[in-house]
Design an enzyme around this catalytic site. Structure first.
Site, PDB file in Angstrom:
ATOM      1  N   ASP A  71      13.654 -11.217   7.663  1.00 46.78           N
ATOM      2  CA  ASP A  71      13.754 -10.412   6.439  1.00 46.78           C
ATOM      3  C   ASP A  71      14.634  -9.187   6.684  1.00 46.78           C
ATOM      4  OD1 ASP A  71      13.342  -9.860   3.764  1.00 46.78           O
ATOM      5  OD2 ASP A  71      11.472  -8.777   4.099  1.00 46.78           O
ATOM      6  N   GLY A  78       0.837  -1.194   0.000  1.00 46.71           N
ATOM      7  CA  GLY A  78       0.000   0.000   0.000  1.00 46.71           C
ATOM      8  C   GLY A  78       0.869   1.239   0.000  1.00 46.71           C
TER       9      GLY A  78
END
Length: 350
Positions: free
Chosen positions: A123, A16
């Site tokens: 990550d 987004g």
């Protein structure tokens, strides 16, 4: 959003858009990540929020709250005015050994705290490390979308992360120790800071993900002749880039390594402030903090989507991070436009 004024966009991705906002009551700046309501509110989003909520460390972006708008789930967090560490390396080409150590120490401090809280990030990469914009340039770890808590979840076995940073055992599709996999990713981050390139990319074909994976599995990396780094630093990298996770150096061992111990101590930003009101402020913040139950209820509301529809745009690349289990031995870059930024390749000249 009645409590916040939206100032400007900070960036966008598959998730987004992120916006800079100012809280009306006190003038404080925050970053808000907006994710479309519906199926995009998946397990990664819930995991990110729940795990991030409990983390309070000077080298980790602070979580503030989550709420829903008619169209989006909004995650409010600390604003890091200095931008991504990735951008700083793009501008500099590469760091000196002292500068690389300065940021690496902060990265390890934040990762060590996460591990003590039984959370592995899974990550870690330059794009997930921000700078606070202060003269001392403090590093802040962000984006816990792929993080996993050993308290709430089993040992990780899914193949997630950003290809250039992924440890060999993560590619095995078997259970692995997420904390040790984080160490490998920290090593890749250190290498990139000092060399200005990714350690396991094929220099002849840097966008070939299969070649990168093969080089990771065989631990095939070199340090270019033009890069001058100490033998102690090379030794640390050689202890990090070990295929067998049981033989790889651990975070506590990194903190005792001779190269790591060199240089000045990094003073956390909280100590720099020397503000007598900090403890009271934190106590007040704790009283107002959303409970896990409240957060889960808000997330469930956001999953309903807009007007009963879902807004799932498909899952593949999320800010350059991928779940390789979702991709059947395919070249993931086939799904990305040539003009789009690809993590795993620098998009600026180094």
């Amino acid at each position: 959003m009645e409590r916040y004024d939206i100032l400007r966009d900070l960036g966008s991705g598959n998730f987004g858009v992120a916006k800079l906002v100012r809280e009306k009551a006190n003038g404080e700046f925050y970053a808000v990540k907006y994710i479309e309501r519906g199926l995009k509110i998946d397990e990664h989003v819930q995991r990110e929020i729940i795990n991030h909520r409990d983390l309070k460390h000077p080298n980790i972006i602070r979580f503030k709250e989550v709420f829903v708008t008619p169209t989006h789930l909004a995650i409010v967090m600390e604003y890091a005015a200095g931008g991504e560490l990735f951008e700083r390396i793009c501008n500099a080409g590469r760091f000196s050994e002292d500068e690389g150590r300065y940021y690496f120490k902060q990265l390890i401090s934040g990762v060590s705290y996460c591990h003590a809280m039984q959370i592995c990030h899974r990550d870690l990469k330059l794009e997930n490390t921000l700078l606070d914009g202060s003269p001392s340039s403090h590093l802040k770890i962000c984006d816990f979308g792929y993080s996993k808590s050993s308290v709430l979840h089993s040992q990780p076995k899914s193949t997630v992360g950003t290809p250039a940073y992924v440890a060999p055992e993560v590619l095995s599709r078997k259970e692995y120790n997420g904390k040790i996999a984080d160490v490998w990713s920290c090593g890749v981050t250190l290498y990139v800071m000092l060399v200005g390139a990714y350690p396991f990319e094929d220099p002849e074909d840097p966008r070939n993900i299969r070649n990168t994976i093969q080089r990771i599995l065989s631990v095939h990396y070199t340090i270019p002749d033009y890069v001058r780094i100490s033998s102690e630093c090379k030794h640390l990298l050689s202890r990090i880039f070990v295929a067998d996770p049981d033989k790889r150096i651990t975070v506590p061992e990194i903190e005792k390594h001779p190269w790591f111990l060199k240089g000045p101590l990094v003073v956390p930003p909280e100590e720099e402030k020397c503000d007598n009101g900090v403890e009271e402020e934190e106590e007040e913040e704790e009283k107002c903090r959303q409970s896990v139950e409240e957060i889960v209820k808000i997330i469930e509301e956001a999953r309903k989507g807009v007007n009963g529809t879902d807004n799932n745009g498909g899952l593949g690349l999320i800010d350059g991070s991928i779940d390789l289990d979702d991709i059947d031995d395919a070249d993931i870059y086939d799904d990305v436009d040539d003009d789009e930024e690809r993590n795993g390749d620098f998009v600026c000249a180094l």
